[in-house]
Design an enzyme around this catalytic site. Structure first.
Site, mmCIF file in Angstrom:
data_model
loop_
_atom_site.group_PDB
_atom_site.id
_atom_site.type_symbol
_atom_site.label_atom_id
_atom_site.label_comp_id
_atom_site.label_asym_id
_atom_site.label_seq_id
_atom_site.Cartn_x
_atom_site.Cartn_y
_atom_site.Cartn_z
ATOM 1 N N ASN A 109 0.862 -1.198 0.000
ATOM 2 C CA ASN A 109 0.000 0.000 0.000
ATOM 3 C C ASN A 109 0.892 1.238 0.000
ATOM 4 O OD1 ASN A 109 -1.828 2.120 0.658
ATOM 5 N ND2 ASN A 109 -3.226 0.590 1.473
ATOM 6 N N HIS A 137 -13.514 -2.287 -0.033
ATOM 7 C CA HIS A 137 -12.966 -1.792 -1.299
ATOM 8 C C HIS A 137 -14.075 -1.714 -2.335
ATOM 9 C CE1 HIS A 137 -9.024 -2.672 0.463
ATOM 10 N NE2 HIS A 137 -8.529 -1.850 -0.440
ATOM 11 N N LYS A 141 -12.713 -4.913 -7.134
ATOM 12 C CA LYS A 141 -11.458 -5.482 -6.620
ATOM 13 C C LYS A 141 -11.543 -7.006 -6.666
ATOM 14 C CE LYS A 141 -8.187 -5.341 -2.783
ATOM 15 N NZ LYS A 141 -7.031 -5.141 -3.661
ATOM 16 N N GLY A 147 -4.502 -7.052 -0.042
ATOM 17 C CA GLY A 147 -3.072 -7.209 0.249
ATOM 18 C C GLY A 147 -2.679 -6.366 1.459
ATOM 19 N N THR A 148 -3.315 -5.220 1.603
ATOM 20 C CA THR A 148 -2.993 -4.346 2.739
ATOM 21 C C THR A 148 -3.396 -5.009 4.049
ATOM 22 O OG1 THR A 148 -3.377 -2.429 1.352
ATOM 23 C CG2 THR A 148 -3.369 -2.045 3.716
#
Ligand SMILES: NC(=O)c1ccc[n+]([C@@H]2O[C@H](COP(=O)([O-])OP(=O)(O)OC[C@H]3O[C@@H](n4cnc5c(N)ncnc54)[C@H](OP(=O)(O)O)[C@@H]3O)[C@@H](O)[C@H]2O)c1
Length: 251
Positions: A109, A137, A141, A147-148
């Site tokens: 990020n 999100h 997505k 991933g964050t």
């Protein structure tokens, strides 16, 4: 005397993040955008001829590691934005980069606010018995959890281990409504139109709740981190994970 510009190429340049980064590099005085590549382009064959020193990779979750290896093998330096690169894959990239006296970076990020949230989580992690994450999100997505959020769990786990604390344990889990458990942290992913990106981490202990939340309304939130990271990658040795080294070297 003005600094020489850093030649940069973008893979995934028609995607949401890639298009934003390409425009940023094209308009920023410290960079020269030398190439934009998309799916279907034979970009591995063009990296070297493009003259790119840094290649910004923003494609599809799961491709970041393989793409970064190709970039290194072609003599350039990868800056990977794509989700899903594991710490073990970062180690593999680090070994390859060092063999070639090159560098790169994997950044789950680029937002400085998200990085500060994670630092707060590292501070809180040893002092609470439970943690859960709610991330939201935009509806397009592809991957979940984000991933964050996965990176936040990793940082909480490492912070607890470094402080000599036992791993976290989630409670009351085991059915879908209680989320996906990773390293004792229950993760809840929302995918909604009208949302860009948001992460809330809730720590709890006897009689108290500590919550930190970060919210972004658009890719502009990544701009400062992308610029700092690309400048760092142009000169670093080895491949690291996250913005920590970037922000340490910039301060
Ligand atoms: N690190 C960060 O701060 C950050 C921020 C936002 C997003 N991300 C991550 O970055 C990645 C991209 O996100 P996004 O929202 O920009 O996705 P996106 O809008 O779907 O863009 C991805 C782009 O990559 C292209 N692509 C797919 N496979 C490719 C390949 N093999 N070679 C070259 N190009 C390829 C896609 O083309 P097609 O449409 O033809 O498939 C598309 O243009 C995701 O993993 C996302 O989670 C990271």
């Amino acid at each position: 005397m003005s600094e020489p510009q850093i030649p940069v190429a973008v893979i995934g340049a028609r995607g949401r993040l890639g298009a934003f980064a390409a425009k940023l590099f094209a308009e920023h005085a410290h960079f020269e955008l030398v190439a934009c590549w998309e799916r279907g382009d034979d970009w591995p064959a063009r990296v070297s001829a493009s003259g790119a020193r840094v290649v910004f990779e923003a494609t599809r979750a799961g491709l970041g590691h393989a793409h970064a290896r190709i970039v290194l093998e072609q003599g350039a330096r990868p800056l990977v934005a794509t989700s899903g690169v594991t710490p073990e894959q970062v180690e593999d990239l680090d070994a390859l980069a060092r063999k070639r006296s090159a560098g790169g970076l994997v950044v789950p990020n680029f937002s400085l606010g998200a990085w500060i949230l994670q630092r707060a989580c590292e501070l809180a992690a040893p002092h609470f018995e439970r943690a859960e994450i709610v991330e939201a999100h935009h509806a397009r997505k592809a991957d979940a959890p984000s991933g964050t959020a996965a990176d936040t769990v990793r940082r909480i786990t490492v912070a607890r281990a470094n402080a000599g604390c036992a791993p976290l344990e989630a409670a009351g889990t085991g059915h879908a409504a209680r989320g996906e458990v990773r390293d004792g942290v229950a993760l809840h992913s929302l995918r909604l139109p009208g949302v860009y990106a948001r992460q809330e981490v809730l720590f709890s202990g006897e009689g108290e709740l500590f919550a930190v939340r970060h919210e972004m309304s658009g890719p502009e939130a990544f701009g400062a981190g992308i610029v700092l990271a690309a400048r760092y990658v142009s000169a670093c040795q080895g491949v690291g994970l996250g913005l920590d080294q970037v922000l340490r070297s910039a301060s």
